[in-house]
Enzyme design. Structure first.
Site, PDB file in Angstrom:
ATOM      1  N   SER A 258       0.783  -1.292  -0.477  1.00 26.45           N
ATOM      2  CA  SER A 258       0.222   0.041  -0.345  1.00 26.45           C
ATOM      3  C   SER A 258       0.913   1.036   0.037  1.00 26.45           C
ATOM      4  O   SER A 258       1.337   0.992  -0.982  1.00 26.45           O
ATOM      5  CB  SER A 258      -0.994   0.036   1.075  1.00 26.45           C
ATOM      6  OG  SER A 258      -1.855   0.722   0.721  1.00 26.45           O
TER       7      SER A 258
ATOM      8  N   LYS B 109      -0.598  -4.051  -3.737  1.00 28.35           N
ATOM      9  CA  LYS B 109      -1.916  -3.785  -2.934  1.00 28.35           C
ATOM     10  C   LYS B 109      -1.982  -2.323  -3.349  1.00 28.35           C
ATOM     11  O   LYS B 109      -1.329  -1.806  -3.238  1.00 28.35           O
ATOM     12  CB  LYS B 109      -2.166  -3.608  -1.367  1.00 28.35           C
ATOM     13  CG  LYS B 109      -1.454  -4.995  -0.808  1.00 28.35           C
ATOM     14  CD  LYS B 109      -2.216  -4.852   0.215  1.00 28.35           C
ATOM     15  CE  LYS B 109      -3.737  -4.796   0.720  1.00 28.35           C
ATOM     16  NZ  LYS B 109      -3.556  -4.721   2.170  1.00 28.35           N
TER      17      LYS B 109
END
Length: 397
Positions: free
Chosen positions: A312, A337
């Site tokens: 992320s 992600k």
């Protein structure tokens, strides 16, 4: 400017792992959050995720309202719709869970103060004990083996599932509740049963230390370890870079960093960049961008360590430094992600976060489902290899 806020982990881990996101070093493939203020006072969310389908916000809201009118659980009804939609990374939280999630962004969490990892024998071991926390007071030490949690064997369970058990379910994940651990010291030692009381704890997201053969040298290289991008983490990275000796290299360790506030990742990027693009992302097809602040250190040698637990916001930072030619990346491919979620409040006070877009690196690379490949791939001794590369760049160590 609008931008990302919260991110969570895989559906099976949404409650246990997502709500322990600031306990990032615990997770091998855990949860992440990313946050920026929305320009009109609302907020949107980046979650780096591989996802092909999304849930319809109106359908989720309707299901929650209908369930509440029938005297049923609005949260459970919304969860069912999200689960059927195929939005693998969508999540629904009840009020208490979302409050806990928001508190996590400030760098606090409810738990026992230990981080877990997979041992060389495939068991679950203690990776770190937070000083002064319940686990520390109970005498648990690094490398102790976790054999049971509340009577459940955890030897071969995924680390993220162990985290979920440590945190507890909806009724037990609160300060003052207890959890019983079976802890073994050494492969042949007896297993002790220890009852720990969960407490509200503060995380230490960023740690700084000198590295190299002569750490007393005032010009020694600096290791900056970022476990998660909770509030204030970016400024700590920036301050550590500014405080490092002139010419000393920086080893930025993002291994096991499962994400955090995207604003903090952008501040961290600003420590090494003189303005410019950090990432682009889209929300319902509308293109937006994140930019570094000017004035960062663009000369100091920099090596970034990454692995499969880098996710992320940490991937966003890695991609920016790699694409901008600012750092040499060492380690293994990151998790991958890279999708954007938007939170919306439902009937009864629960909150749904549903996928609305994806982000890309400055060079236009999609992280979602792909991850970031390091410049130098190493399967072991990444820290030592990183130090060697940093030395070759003239950064000491």
């Amino acid at each position: 400017m609008s931008g990302p806020t919260h991110a969570v982990g895989p559906r099976g881990l949404c409650r246990g792992a997502a709500l322990t996101l600031v306990f990032a070093s615990v997770l091998a493939t855990g949860a992440a959050t990313g946050s920026l203020p929305h320009g009109d006072g609302t907020s949107t969310a980046i979650k780096a995720r591989a996802v092909a389908a999304t849930a319809d916000r109106d359908e989720v809201a309707h299901a929650a309202a209908e369930a509440l009118a029938d005297g049923k659980s609005a949260t459970e009804a919304a969860e069912e719709v999200v689960s059927r939609s195929g939005d693998r990374w969508g999540a629904v939280y009840d009020e208490r869970e979302y409050e806990e999630f928001e508190q996590a962004l400030d760098g606090s969490y409810t738990g026992v103060g230990l981080a877990a990892k997979r041992s060389a024998d495939g068991l679950v071991a203690v990776a770190r004990v937070q000083p002064g926390g319940p686990a520390d007071r109970a005498g648990i030490e690094r490398d102790d083996l976790l054999r049971t949690i509340d009577g459940h064997r955890v030897d071969k369970r995924p680390v993220a599932e162990v985290v979920a058990l440590l945190r507890g379910d909806r009724t037990s994940a609160a300060a003052g509740t207890t959890v019983v651990l079976g802890v073994q010291r050494g492969a042949t030692g007896p297993t002790r049963k220890l009852t720990l009381t969960r407490a509200r704890l503060l995380t230490e997201a960023v740690t700084v230390q000198k590295i190299g053969p002569d750490r007393s040298d005032s010009s020694a290289a600096v290791l900056i370890k970022v476990d998660s991008f909770t509030k204030g983490a970016g400024a700590k990275v920036r301050d550590a870079v500014r405080s490092a000796p002139a010419g000393a290299g920086v080893l930025l360790d993002l291994r096991g960093n499962s994400g955090g506030l995207v604003t903090e990742a952008v501040v961290a990027a600003s420590a090494f960049l003189d303005g410019g693009l950090v990432a682009t992302y889209d929300v319902h097809g509308e293109q937006r961008a994140l930019y570094a602040e000017p004035g960062g250190d663009t000369v100091r040698p920099l090596v970034v360590l990454i692995d499969g637990g880098t996710m992320s916001a940490a991937e966003l930072l890695t991609g920016a430094l790699q694409d901008r030619g600012r750092a040499v990346t060492v380690g293994s491919r990151t998790f991958g992600k890279g999708s954007v979620q938007m939170p919306s409040k439902l009937a009864g006070g629960s909150v749904a976060e549903l996928t609305v877009g994806h982000y890309r690196t400055p060079a236009g690379r999609s992280v979602d489902g792909h991850g970031i490949t390091p410049d130098l791939t190493v399967s072991s001794r990444a820290l030592q290899r990183g130090e060697t590369v940093l030395s070759g760049l003239g950064g000491g160590s």
